[in-house]
Scaffold this active site. Structure first.
Site, short mmCIF file in Angstrom:
data_model
loop_
_atom_site.label_atom_id
_atom_site.label_comp_id
_atom_site.label_asym_id
_atom_site.label_seq_id
_atom_site.Cartn_x
_atom_site.Cartn_y
_atom_site.Cartn_z
N HIS A 30 5.74 -7.67 -0.51
CA HIS A 30 6.13 -6.66 1.28
C HIS A 30 5.56 -6.85 2.53
CE1 HIS A 30 7.84 -4.13 -2.65
NE2 HIS A 30 7.56 -3.06 -1.75
N GLU B 101 11.88 -3.89 -7.27
CA GLU B 101 11.37 -3.97 -7.62
C GLU B 101 10.91 -4.17 -9.15
OE1 GLU B 101 8.57 -2.52 -5.31
OE2 GLU B 101 10.49 -1.40 -4.00
N ARG C 248 -4.27 24.84 -2.63
CA ARG C 248 -5.31 23.93 -2.37
C ARG C 248 -4.91 22.80 -3.89
NH1 ARG C 248 -8.78 28.54 -1.39
NH2 ARG C 248 -9.33 27.89 0.50
N ASN D 151 1.52 -5.07 -3.24
CA ASN D 151 2.05 -5.44 -2.02
C ASN D 151 3.78 -6.42 -1.72
OD1 ASN D 151 1.48 -3.24 -1.08
ND2 ASN D 151 -0.40 -3.53 -0.54
N ARG E 176 -4.29 -3.43 -7.14
CA ARG E 176 -3.22 -2.50 -6.05
C ARG E 176 -2.40 -3.10 -5.59
NH1 ARG E 176 -2.31 3.76 -6.50
NH2 ARG E 176 -0.60 4.27 -5.63
N GLU F 107 -7.16 1.83 -4.42
CA GLU F 107 -6.30 -0.06 -3.53
C GLU F 107 -7.33 -0.94 -3.60
OE1 GLU F 107 -2.31 -0.68 -0.77
OE2 GLU F 107 -3.27 2.01 -1.74
N HIS G 121 15.01 -0.88 1.65
CA HIS G 121 14.19 -1.64 1.26
C HIS G 121 14.08 -2.25 -0.05
CE1 HIS G 121 9.24 -0.94 0.22
NE2 HIS G 121 9.76 -0.70 -0.87
N LYS H 242 2.80 -0.60 -13.68
CA LYS H 242 3.12 -0.31 -12.72
C LYS H 242 1.91 1.16 -13.07
CE LYS H 242 3.08 2.41 -8.39
NZ LYS H 242 3.32 2.89 -8.23
N LYS I 205 0.00 8.49 -5.29
CA LYS I 205 0.59 8.97 -4.07
C LYS I 205 2.32 10.10 -3.24
CE LYS I 205 -0.60 4.13 -1.97
NZ LYS I 205 -0.03 3.05 -1.31
N HIS J 71 8.23 -6.20 5.00
CA HIS J 71 8.29 -5.12 6.36
C HIS J 71 8.64 -5.63 7.37
CE1 HIS J 71 5.96 -1.96 7.43
NE2 HIS J 71 5.23 -2.31 8.62
P1 NAD Z 1 16.13 8.76 -2.68
O1 NAD Z 1 15.04 9.05 -2.78
O2 NAD Z 1 15.71 8.54 -0.41
O3 NAD Z 1 17.12 8.75 -3.09
C1 NAD Z 1 17.84 7.90 -2.95
C2 NAD Z 1 19.46 7.94 -2.85
O4 NAD Z 1 20.21 8.52 -4.14
C3 NAD Z 1 19.58 9.47 -2.56
O5 NAD Z 1 20.57 9.49 -1.29
C4 NAD Z 1 19.64 10.69 -3.53
O6 NAD Z 1 20.51 11.74 -2.78
C5 NAD Z 1 20.07 9.77 -4.64
N1 NAD Z 1 19.98 9.86 -5.74
C6 NAD Z 1 19.33 10.32 -6.43
N2 NAD Z 1 19.24 10.27 -7.58
C7 NAD Z 1 20.55 9.91 -7.57
C8 NAD Z 1 20.96 10.20 -8.81
N3 NAD Z 1 20.33 10.65 -10.44
N4 NAD Z 1 22.50 9.59 -8.67
C9 NAD Z 1 23.15 9.84 -7.68
N5 NAD Z 1 22.51 10.02 -6.99
C10 NAD Z 1 21.26 10.21 -7.26
O7 NAD Z 1 14.82 6.96 -1.82
P2 NAD Z 1 14.42 6.22 -3.09
O8 NAD Z 1 15.36 4.80 -3.00
O9 NAD Z 1 14.65 6.77 -4.83
O10 NAD Z 1 12.93 6.83 -2.35
C11 NAD Z 1 12.80 6.04 -1.14
C12 NAD Z 1 11.13 7.03 -0.81
O11 NAD Z 1 10.59 6.92 -1.97
C13 NAD Z 1 10.85 5.98 0.17
O12 NAD Z 1 10.29 7.48 1.45
C14 NAD Z 1 9.24 6.27 0.06
O13 NAD Z 1 8.51 5.94 1.10
C15 NAD Z 1 8.73 6.40 -1.09
N6 NAD Z 1 8.42 5.74 -1.89
C16 NAD Z 1 6.74 6.54 -2.62
C17 NAD Z 1 5.91 5.01 -3.52
C18 NAD Z 1 4.99 6.40 -4.09
O14 NAD Z 1 3.94 5.43 -4.33
N7 NAD Z 1 4.97 7.29 -3.66
C19 NAD Z 1 6.45 3.76 -3.80
C20 NAD Z 1 7.74 3.29 -3.41
C21 NAD Z 1 8.35 4.07 -2.67
ZN ZN Z 2 8.89 -1.20 -2.41
#
Ligand code: NAD
Ligand code: ZN
Length: 353
Positions: free
Chosen positions: A242, A179, A115, A239, A235, A231, A256, A221, A137, A246
């Site tokens: 986005h 971003e 939990r 978007n 917040r 939201e 993205h 942020k 999130k 999308h």
């Molecule tokens: P990711 O986590 O897939 O990382 C991108 C790539 O970079 C991967 O192949 C990873 O292995 C590699 N990598 C990471 N750090 C590295 C480093 N320092 N050196 C070498 N390689 C490295 O993608 P991302 O863009 O970081 O995140 C995308 C995800 O985030 C999506 O699932 C999206 O839905 C989510 N997201 C969440 C929120 C939130 O508020 N929680 C906001 C935006 C996006």
């Molecule tokens: Zn985004």
């Protein structure tokens, strides 16, 4: 949640002590067990540096495959089973070292295990450092439905090592830059000038420039989500780019960040049409996209296909497309009175001729 920012991992334990109101304690004196979750690429490039700096006895690691596919029920279950086997209790800690995928997944594991146990984010992509590791999130995907299972669960703190970005592939860096640019146009227009004036240092990944941009964006942020945790209002400015994005993200199978810069371009064009901004302002946007190699146009799908995907965005209420449009320097506003015909026209203008 507190955010710590440095150029290495060495001050991690100091941050941990600060948050727990302790001094000079080893992580094993604060938590009985520690589970570090990461992915294959981060394991190869960053994880040993992080683990070395932890100087801990009871640390177990769980490495998931790199990529969005790891944000699934199957991996979620495997990590939980590993946590149980490794003997994690309510007094244990989970640390996510990686991009948004590892952060979202680990956060949801931490929220669910017994939990909810303590959780720390160590984001290693630009996107994770300026966006996904802040705001609480967490979650996973259900098949092709993104982020439909999850929870709001705040990390104890977020620890950002900007030099981790040096091993990040350029395409992933660019993904996060989209971003970064967004933050300037929604909240701090002077920041856009900084980006233009310091683009070489940023692209060369110099510590001081990385520090400046990550700090600025992470603060924006954090502020936005603090004002509006669930939201309701503010917040929504996050978007920007986005909603339009999308549609092309889904249909063109592009990254993205690329979809977001194309989406921002559509929003800018709409604002220009409505006289909410002038040409000069729009040109600044185009200039910054060019500097950081962010696309503003797309190729492929028909306008109406893009529009229909936009309408399925879960952020729309009552099937109206809510549009976040630039209105003046460093500000955006929500519009829900844009008719389909105008949107279709704008989408067409953003297609490669
Ligand atoms: P990711 O986590 O897939 O990382 C991108 C790539 O970079 C991967 O192949 C990873 O292995 C590699 N990598 C990471 N750090 C590295 C480093 N320092 N050196 C070498 N390689 C490295 O993608 P991302 O863009 O970081 O995140 C995308 C995800 O985030 C999506 O699932 C999206 O839905 C989510 N997201 C969440 C929120 C939130 O508020 N929680 C906001 C935006 C996006
Ligand atoms: Zn985004």
């Amino acid at each position: 949640c507190s955010i710590f920012l440095d150029e290495n991992y060495r001050s991690f334990t100091k941050a941990l002590n600060q948050v727990n109101s302790t001094t000079d304690k080893n992580i094993n004196e604060i938590y009985d067990r520690v589970l570090v979750i990461s992915d294959e690429n981060v394991y190869k490039t960053q994880l040993h540096k992080f683990i070395d700096s932890l100087n801990a006895k009871f640390v177990s690691e769980y490495i998931v495959p790199a990529g969005e596919e790891s944000k699934c029920i199957d991996t979620f279950q495997k990590v939980l089973e590993h946590a149980l086997k490794a003997g994690l209790t309510r007094k244990s800690l989970i640390i996510a070292v990686g991009g948004g995928v590892v952060g979202d997944l680990s956060g949801y594991v931490a929220a669910s295990y017994m939990r909810g146990i303590d959780f720390v984010q160590v984001p290693t992509t630009l996107l994770a450092q300026v966006d996904s590791s802040i705001g609480g999130k967490t979650g996973i995907n259900l098949g092709t439905y993104k982020n439909v299972v999850g929870a709001f669960y705040q990390p104890k703190f977020t620890f950002i090592n900007v030099s981790a970005l040096r091993t990040l592939p350029d395409s992933e860096f660019r993904n996060g830059m989209s971003e970064v640019v967004k933050y300037g146009f929604i909240y701090d227009y002077e920041f856009i000038d900084y980006l233009l004036e310091n683009s070489d240092d940023i692209l060369d990944k110099r510590d001081s420039a990385l520090r400046y941009i990550v700090k600025k964006c992470a603060e924006i942020k954090a502020h936005v989500v603090e004002v509006d945790e669930k939201e309701g209002g503010l917040r929504k400015i996050l978007n920007f780019g986005h909603t339009f994005g999308h549609g092309v993200e889904k249909l063109c199978h592009i990254a993205h960040g690329e979809a977001v810069s194309i989406g921002m371009n559509m929003a800018f064009k709409l604002s220009l049409k409505r006289n909410l901004i002038n040409e000069e302002y729009y040109n600044k946007f185009l200039q910054v996209c060019e500097k950081f190699n962010l696309p503003t146009e797309f190729e492929g799908p028909e306008e109406h296909e893009v529009l229909s995907i936009m309408k399925t965005d879960k952020k729309n209420s009552f099937s109206k497309v809510n549009m976040m449009l630039p209105v003046e320097h460093g500000k955006v506003d929500l519009f829900n009175d844009v008719d389909d015909e105008t949107i279709l026209e704008i989408i067409k203008e953003c297609k490669y001729a």
